[in-house]
Motif scaffolding. Structure first.
Motif, short mmCIF file in Angstrom:
data_model
loop_
_atom_site.label_atom_id
_atom_site.label_comp_id
_atom_site.label_asym_id
_atom_site.label_seq_id
_atom_site.Cartn_x
_atom_site.Cartn_y
_atom_site.Cartn_z
N ASP A 12 1.09 -1.26 -0.03
CA ASP A 12 0.36 -0.43 -0.41
C ASP A 12 0.48 1.47 0.34
N GLU A 13 2.03 0.92 0.51
CA GLU A 13 3.22 2.52 0.97
C GLU A 13 3.45 3.06 -1.40
N LEU A 14 3.04 1.61 -1.62
CA LEU A 14 3.92 1.42 -3.45
C LEU A 14 2.87 2.79 -4.42
N GLU A 15 3.75 3.01 -5.38
CA GLU A 15 2.76 4.01 -5.55
C GLU A 15 2.19 2.73 -7.05
N ILE A 16 1.14 2.81 -7.70
CA ILE A 16 0.69 1.32 -8.10
C ILE A 16 0.23 1.74 -9.24
N THR A 17 0.17 1.58 -10.83
CA THR A 17 -0.25 2.21 -12.11
C THR A 17 -0.50 0.90 -12.40
N THR A 18 -0.91 0.29 -13.57
CA THR A 18 -1.59 -0.18 -14.66
C THR A 18 -2.14 0.69 -15.79
N ASP A 19 -1.18 -0.80 -16.52
CA ASP A 19 -2.13 -0.01 -18.31
C ASP A 19 -1.93 -1.65 -19.07
N VAL A 20 -2.31 -1.55 -20.75
CA VAL A 20 -2.36 -2.46 -21.73
C VAL A 20 -2.19 -2.10 -21.97
N VAL A 21 -0.81 -2.82 -23.20
CA VAL A 21 -0.25 -3.00 -24.57
C VAL A 21 -0.53 -3.50 -25.17
N THR A 22 -0.56 -3.80 -26.75
CA THR A 22 -0.87 -5.02 -27.81
C THR A 22 1.01 -5.48 -27.87
N VAL A 23 1.09 -6.94 -27.94
CA VAL A 23 1.84 -7.25 -27.96
C VAL A 23 1.84 -9.03 -29.18
N LEU A 24 2.71 -8.47 -30.31
CA LEU A 24 1.75 -10.34 -30.43
C LEU A 24 0.66 -10.93 -30.77
N GLY A 25 -0.32 -9.82 -30.24
CA GLY A 25 -1.68 -10.21 -30.97
C GLY A 25 -2.46 -10.42 -28.97
N SER A 26 -1.64 -10.22 -28.44
CA SER A 26 -2.34 -10.22 -26.78
C SER A 26 -2.33 -8.95 -26.46
N GLU A 27 -3.49 -8.68 -25.76
CA GLU A 27 -4.15 -7.45 -24.99
C GLU A 27 -2.45 -7.48 -23.80
N THR A 28 -1.65 -7.10 -23.38
CA THR A 28 -0.71 -7.83 -22.59
C THR A 28 -1.00 -6.35 -20.92
N HIS A 29 -1.82 -7.40 -20.09
CA HIS A 29 -1.98 -6.16 -18.72
C HIS A 29 -0.38 -6.45 -17.36
N TYR A 30 -0.55 -4.74 -17.49
CA TYR A 30 0.71 -4.97 -17.02
C TYR A 30 0.78 -3.54 -15.66
N TRP A 31 1.60 -4.09 -14.96
CA TRP A 31 1.27 -3.15 -13.54
C TRP A 31 2.60 -2.21 -13.24
N VAL A 32 2.30 -1.10 -12.82
CA VAL A 32 3.87 -0.53 -12.97
C VAL A 32 3.74 0.10 -10.98
N TYR A 33 4.86 -0.32 -10.37
CA TYR A 33 5.80 -0.02 -9.23
C TYR A 33 6.27 0.56 -8.60
N GLY A 34 6.12 1.57 -7.46
CA GLY A 34 7.20 2.45 -7.56
C GLY A 34 7.24 3.44 -8.04
N PRO A 35 8.03 4.68 -8.25
CA PRO A 35 8.41 6.30 -8.52
C PRO A 35 8.95 6.35 -9.94
N GLU A 36 8.30 6.95 -11.29
CA GLU A 36 8.86 6.15 -12.08
C GLU A 36 9.82 7.12 -12.53
N ASP A 37 10.78 7.67 -11.41
CA ASP A 37 11.80 8.58 -11.28
C ASP A 37 13.03 7.94 -10.94
N ALA A 38 12.44 6.42 -10.84
CA ALA A 38 13.60 5.93 -10.13
C ALA A 38 14.98 5.05 -10.98
N GLU A 39 16.01 5.45 -10.43
CA GLU A 39 17.65 4.91 -10.65
C GLU A 39 17.46 3.31 -11.74
N VAL A 40 16.49 2.53 -10.98
CA VAL A 40 16.97 1.09 -12.46
C VAL A 40 15.36 0.55 -12.32
#
Length: 307
Positions: A12-40
């Motif tokens: 719950d302490e992490l920033e979490i967003t979700t999105d979807v992108v189509t790759v090789l015919g798959s509607e791929t859902h993905y989740w992003v955790y943590g700061p966008e400006d992280a070093e890694v």
């Protein structure tokens, strides 16, 4: 009844967003955790019949690190692949193009868990994936047919083959059946913490039936036993972290040590008193090894879990 996650407050302490992108015919859902400006940034390839939730106990430990966790095609919320097969080359091509679609080619660290360790290493060895460093948790170091529990692997192969001979609805019902999932979960879980064990079983019952169809889950299983990291390990020269388990029912410590010796630039840590569920039972230990290996980010203080 809802089973409380011991990692919920950390997540719950992490920033979490979700999105979807189509790759090789798959509607791929993905989740992003943590700061966008992280070093890694770490891109995760999860295990067989899992989805993005599976690695969240490890993800919850990180601070100052950005993690991207997609559901593999045909699992979780992601639809199956239509332009390539659900085999190791197909999944590796998907992972490479997924990373490319996010503009992260050569700019992210790849982390593969279990089945994901085969996909990621095959992709790196064959030029489909680019990463400065590679992290493998519960790596499949040798053929599952030669592992500590080869008999169970052969039994599982027969079960999946039998499911394909049944009428579709019956076969899918059997693959998702509570008894089948519970048997698998009980075989893999080693923790003596009753609450953690109960939560692990709940996770498996909640997510292991979340696959698109019978063909996809059987094809992916066949892929998972068709190959292992030893077939490509010698061709991977990027710094690689192997996080193995003392009591892994799929890969023995001796096989892990053989894999490390084969790989030109690999470091091995074997976590004691755990099996094939490092990501659930020893999440904090794994996260600390990863941060030390990357030299970036940090981990939270160890949570009060008696694993």
């Amino acid at each position: 009844m809802t089973v409380h996650s011991p990692f919920a407050s950390l997540l719950d302490e992490l920033e979490i967003t979700t999105d979807v992108v189509t790759v090789l015919g798959s509607e791929t859902h993905y989740w992003v955790y943590g700061p966008e400006d992280a070093e890694v940034t770490i891109v995760v390839a999860h295990g067989y019949r899992g989805e993005h939730h599976g690695l969240e106990p490890v993800i919850a430990q990180f601070r100052g690190v950005r993690i991207i966790g997609p559901d593999m095609p045909g699992f979780g919320d992601s639809t199956p692949l239509t332009e390539v097969g659900h085999d190791i080359p197909g999944y590796a091509a998907w992972l490479g193009q997924f990373i490319e679609a996010l503009g992260l080619t050569g700019r992210s660290i790849i982390l593969g868990h279990s089945f994901g360790s085969i996909i990621s290493t095959w992709g790196v060895a064959n030029g489909l994936l680019s990463t400065e460093k590679l992290v493998l948790v519960n790596p499949i170091a040798a053929s599952a047919l030669e592992g500590p529990n080869a008999f169970l692997t052969r039994l599982t192969m027969a079960f999946y083959a039998f499911s394909m001979k049944l009428p579709r609805r019956t076969g899918e019902w059997m693959l998702r059946h509570w008894v089948i999932v519970q048997f698998m979960s009980s075989a893999l879980t080693r923790t003596r913490d009753r609450e953690l064990r109960r939560w692990i079983h709940d996770q498996h019952h909640t997510y292991f039936g979340n696959f698109a169809d019978r063909e996809t889950v059987v094809d992916a299983f066949n892929a998972s036993v068709s190959m292992d990291i030893s077939t490509v390990g010698a061709n991977i020269d990027v710094p690689t972290l192997l996080i193995g388990a003392e009591h892994d029912s799929i890969t023995s410590v001796a096989q892990l040590e053989e894999l490390q010796a084969m790989m030109p630039n690999a470091t091995l840590h074997v976590i004691p008193d755990v099996g094939h569920l490092i990501h659930y039972e020893k999440a904090h230990v794994a996260a600390r090894y990863i941060v030390d290996f990357l030299g970036q980010g940090s981990v939270v203080d160890e949570p009060p879990i008696k694993a």
